[in-house]
Design an enzyme around this catalytic site. Structure first.
Site, PDB file in Angstrom:
ATOM      1  N   HIS A  54      60.428  39.648 -29.236  1.00  0.00           N
ATOM      2  CA  HIS A  54      61.528  38.853 -30.051  1.00  0.00           C
ATOM      3  C   HIS A  54      61.312  38.793 -31.569  1.00  0.00           C
ATOM      4  O   HIS A  54      61.084  38.086 -32.125  1.00  0.00           O
ATOM      5  CB  HIS A  54      61.635  37.430 -29.512  1.00  0.00           C
ATOM      6  CG  HIS A  54      63.022  36.759 -29.807  1.00  0.00           C
ATOM      7  ND1 HIS A  54      63.054  36.263 -31.104  1.00  0.00           N
ATOM      8  CD2 HIS A  54      64.103  36.623 -29.050  1.00  0.00           C
ATOM      9  CE1 HIS A  54      64.658  35.556 -30.966  1.00  0.00           C
ATOM     10  NE2 HIS A  54      65.056  36.106 -29.698  1.00  0.00           N
ATOM     11  N   PHE A  55      61.474  39.679 -32.079  1.00  0.00           N
ATOM     12  CA  PHE A  55      61.679  41.199 -31.849  1.00  0.00           C
ATOM     13  C   PHE A  55      60.838  42.085 -32.522  1.00  0.00           C
ATOM     14  O   PHE A  55      60.195  41.702 -33.706  1.00  0.00           O
ATOM     15  CB  PHE A  55      63.311  41.523 -32.247  1.00  0.00           C
ATOM     16  CG  PHE A  55      64.572  40.705 -31.734  1.00  0.00           C
ATOM     17  CD1 PHE A  55      64.871  40.988 -30.502  1.00  0.00           C
ATOM     18  CD2 PHE A  55      64.925  39.813 -32.728  1.00  0.00           C
ATOM     19  CE1 PHE A  55      65.888  40.340 -30.173  1.00  0.00           C
ATOM     20  CE2 PHE A  55      65.994  38.834 -32.193  1.00  0.00           C
ATOM     21  CZ  PHE A  55      66.344  38.966 -30.790  1.00  0.00           C
TER      22      PHE A  55
END
EC number: 4.2.1.59
Length: 153
Positions: A54-55
């Site tokens: 994420h991410f």
């Protein structure tokens, strides 16, 4: 009147919160006044497991985890307000959320400051307002409810 701060280090936090790695999201309590307010911090590092997905290219702390950390701060304030010693008999659970708003992202290297305030408590359910900030800028705000529950064995 004393200007002494009520603080909690990680050892004391671990006595009150059942969360453990990777879900313990409060590193230190800088100050609290039972029945009123609590100011806690979370140091956000690139080593957080959620940043793997994420991410990967642009790591951002998930908003739900910011809210979870805020809820953990309210749980600490609830325990301190009720002058309750930690035990294996009861916990304060995240019971509800209203008016959650996100203003900016939280990235590795940020230090999250949580300021929670108790609004009311009735029959074991506390209502709190919370604000999360980075460098004095509001990241997230919400109204959080937590409930005291006996643990069935």
């Amino acid at each position: 009147m004393s200007n002494q701060l009520n603080t909690m280090d990680i050892k004391e936090i671990l006595k009150f919160l059942p969360h453990r790695y990777p879900f313990l999201l409060i590193d230190r309590v800088l100050d609290f006044t039972p029945g009123e307010t609590l100011h806690a911090i979370k140091n956000v590092t690139i080593n957080e497991p959620f940043f793997q997905g994420h991410f990967p290219v642009q790591p951002v702390m998930p908003g739900v985890l910011i809210l979870e950390a805020m809820a953990q701060a309210t749980g600490l304030l609830a325990f301190k307000t009720m002058s309750e010693e930690p035990s294996n008999d009861a916990l304060y659970y995240f019971a509800g959320i209203d008016k959650a708003r996100f203003k900016r992202v939280v990235e590795p290297g940020d230090q999250l400051h949580f300021e929670v305030q108790m609004i009311k408590e009735r029959r074991g359910i506390g209502v709190f307002t919370g604000v999360a900030k980075v460098d004095g800028e509001v990241v997230c705000s919400a109204e959080i409810m937590c409930a005291r529950r006996e643990i069935s064995k």
